[in-house]
Design a protein around this motif. Structure first.
Motif, PDB file in Angstrom:
ATOM      1  N   UNK A  40     -38.273  -8.022 -70.834  1.00 36.84           N
ATOM      2  CA  UNK A  40     -39.322  -7.166 -71.399  1.00 36.84           C
ATOM      3  C   UNK A  40     -40.720  -7.742 -71.150  1.00 36.84           C
ATOM      4  N   UNK A  41     -40.955  -9.000 -71.527  1.00 37.21           N
ATOM      5  CA  UNK A  41     -42.313  -9.557 -71.448  1.00 37.21           C
ATOM      6  C   UNK A  41     -42.500 -10.561 -70.311  1.00 37.21           C
ATOM      7  N   UNK A  42     -41.414 -11.038 -69.720  1.00 38.90           N
ATOM      8  CA  UNK A  42     -41.514 -11.979 -68.608  1.00 38.90           C
ATOM      9  C   UNK A  42     -41.628 -13.437 -69.016  1.00 38.90           C
ATOM     10  N   UNK A  43     -41.578 -13.743 -70.317  1.00 37.01           N
ATOM     11  CA  UNK A  43     -41.658 -15.135 -70.782  1.00 37.01           C
ATOM     12  C   UNK A  43     -40.481 -15.921 -70.218  1.00 37.01           C
ATOM     13  N   UNK A  44     -40.779 -17.124 -69.719  1.00 36.22           N
ATOM     14  CA  UNK A  44     -39.734 -17.965 -69.129  1.00 36.22           C
ATOM     15  C   UNK A  44     -39.578 -19.254 -69.902  1.00 36.22           C
ATOM     16  N   UNK A  45     -38.374 -19.787 -69.847  1.00 39.51           N
ATOM     17  CA  UNK A  45     -38.114 -21.095 -70.436  1.00 39.51           C
ATOM     18  C   UNK A  45     -37.099 -21.824 -69.569  1.00 39.51           C
ATOM     19  N   UNK A  46     -37.138 -23.149 -69.640  1.00 41.76           N
ATOM     20  CA  UNK A  46     -36.191 -23.994 -68.917  1.00 41.76           C
ATOM     21  C   UNK A  46     -35.521 -24.900 -69.926  1.00 41.76           C
ATOM     22  N   UNK A  47     -34.215 -25.007 -69.830  1.00 40.85           N
ATOM     23  CA  UNK A  47     -33.485 -25.942 -70.686  1.00 40.85           C
ATOM     24  C   UNK A  47     -32.485 -26.696 -69.810  1.00 40.85           C
ATOM     25  N   UNK A  89     -41.793 -14.565 -77.902  1.00 37.05           N
ATOM     26  CA  UNK A  89     -43.149 -14.331 -77.384  1.00 37.05           C
ATOM     27  C   UNK A  89     -43.945 -13.453 -78.349  1.00 37.05           C
ATOM     28  N   UNK A  90     -45.273 -13.440 -78.150  1.00 33.68           N
ATOM     29  CA  UNK A  90     -46.140 -12.594 -78.988  1.00 33.68           C
ATOM     30  C   UNK A  90     -45.823 -11.118 -78.796  1.00 33.68           C
ATOM     31  N   UNK A  91     -45.425 -10.746 -77.588  1.00 30.87           N
ATOM     32  CA  UNK A  91     -45.124  -9.339 -77.300  1.00 30.87           C
ATOM     33  C   UNK A  91     -43.786  -8.921 -77.917  1.00 30.87           C
ATOM     34  N   UNK A  92     -42.744  -9.750 -77.799  1.00 29.83           N
ATOM     35  CA  UNK A  92     -41.404  -9.381 -78.292  1.00 29.83           C
ATOM     36  C   UNK A  92     -41.215  -9.689 -79.774  1.00 29.83           C
ATOM     37  N   UNK A  93     -41.916 -10.676 -80.312  1.00 33.41           N
ATOM     38  CA  UNK A  93     -41.916 -11.004 -81.750  1.00 33.41           C
ATOM     39  C   UNK A  93     -40.520 -11.204 -82.336  1.00 33.41           C
ATOM     40  N   UNK A  94     -39.690 -12.003 -81.657  1.00 27.70           N
ATOM     41  CA  UNK A  94     -38.368 -12.335 -82.191  1.00 27.70           C
ATOM     42  C   UNK A  94     -37.307 -11.271 -81.992  1.00 27.70           C
ATOM     43  N   UNK A  95     -37.574 -10.274 -81.181  1.00 31.13           N
ATOM     44  CA  UNK A  95     -36.593  -9.206 -80.944  1.00 31.13           C
ATOM     45  C   UNK A  95     -35.470  -9.709 -80.030  1.00 31.13           C
ATOM     46  N   UNK A  96     -34.298  -9.082 -80.169  1.00 33.49           N
ATOM     47  CA  UNK A  96     -33.190  -9.353 -79.249  1.00 33.49           C
ATOM     48  C   UNK A  96     -33.465  -8.587 -77.965  1.00 33.49           C
ATOM     49  N   UNK A  97     -33.584  -9.325 -76.853  1.00 34.61           N
ATOM     50  CA  UNK A  97     -33.986  -8.731 -75.583  1.00 34.61           C
ATOM     51  C   UNK A  97     -33.083  -9.259 -74.477  1.00 34.61           C
ATOM     52  N   UNK A  98     -32.823  -8.419 -73.484  1.00 33.07           N
ATOM     53  CA  UNK A  98     -32.050  -8.833 -72.321  1.00 33.07           C
ATOM     54  C   UNK A  98     -32.827  -9.892 -71.535  1.00 33.07           C
ATOM     55  N   UNK A  99     -32.144 -10.942 -71.086  1.00 38.39           N
ATOM     56  CA  UNK A  99     -32.751 -12.016 -70.305  1.00 38.39           C
ATOM     57  C   UNK A  99     -32.023 -12.173 -68.981  1.00 38.39           C
TER      58      UNK A  99
END
Length: 170
Positions: A40-47, A89-99
């Protein structure tokens, strides 16, 4: 597969949290770099996650001859299989989103255990041509030499028979 190990620190491993380096990890352990991107927002993370078994996916086409590097690269392609997870993210605000998730091995362990998945078909498993090279090169990980292959044949759902083929030094 045997490989001369590179030193890899275990600090910063996210899964499992606060893990200790065990004897099993020292011999069979490796680290995955896992990248996730919110659809949805494009936020990325690496773990970073540790593992002791490289599980490879079933081949896309079963009519062609497959190798370990082919299946490894197939398993490293971006995937939507992770379904949904929380995006902070600020855009998704803790929503469950497809990654979209993609992962790769950062190094080879001293001994790499590999499991090639097969699809169950009634009481047997699907078969497909697989070529085990003497020396394998995995992108970003270096080379490894094949020393043994363990075959598992499952009978019904409760019994498995294992056979091991070991290469001679010559």
């Amino acid at each position: 597969l045997l490989h001369a190990p590179r030193a890899v620190p275990w600090e910063g491993i996210d899964e499992p949290p606060a893990c200790d380096l065990t004897t099993v990890d020292a011999l069979f352990g490796f680290v995955w770099e896992v990248r996730c991107r919110c659809s949805r927002c494009g936020r990325s993370e690496v773990r970073f996650e540790r593992d002791v078994l490289l599980e490879l996916p079933m081949p896309v086409r079963s009519s062609t001859r497959h190798s370990l590097p082919d299946l490894y690269l197939q398993g490293c392609t971006p995937s939507n299989d992770q379904a949904t997870k929380v995006c902070e993210s600020d855009q998704c605000k803790g929503a469950l989103v497809n990654h979209v998730t993609q992962k790769r091995m950062l190094h080879l362990p001293q001994v790499l255990w590999v499991s090639v998945c097969r699809e169950a078909q009634q009481e047997t498993h699907a078969r497909y041509p697989f070529h085990a090279d003497d020396t394998v090169s995995l992108p970003g990980c270096g080379n490894a030499d094949l020393v043994a292959v363990v075959y598992g044949k499952t009978y019904l759902a409760t019994k498995t028979h294992f056979t091991c083929a070991v290469r001679d030094i010559d």
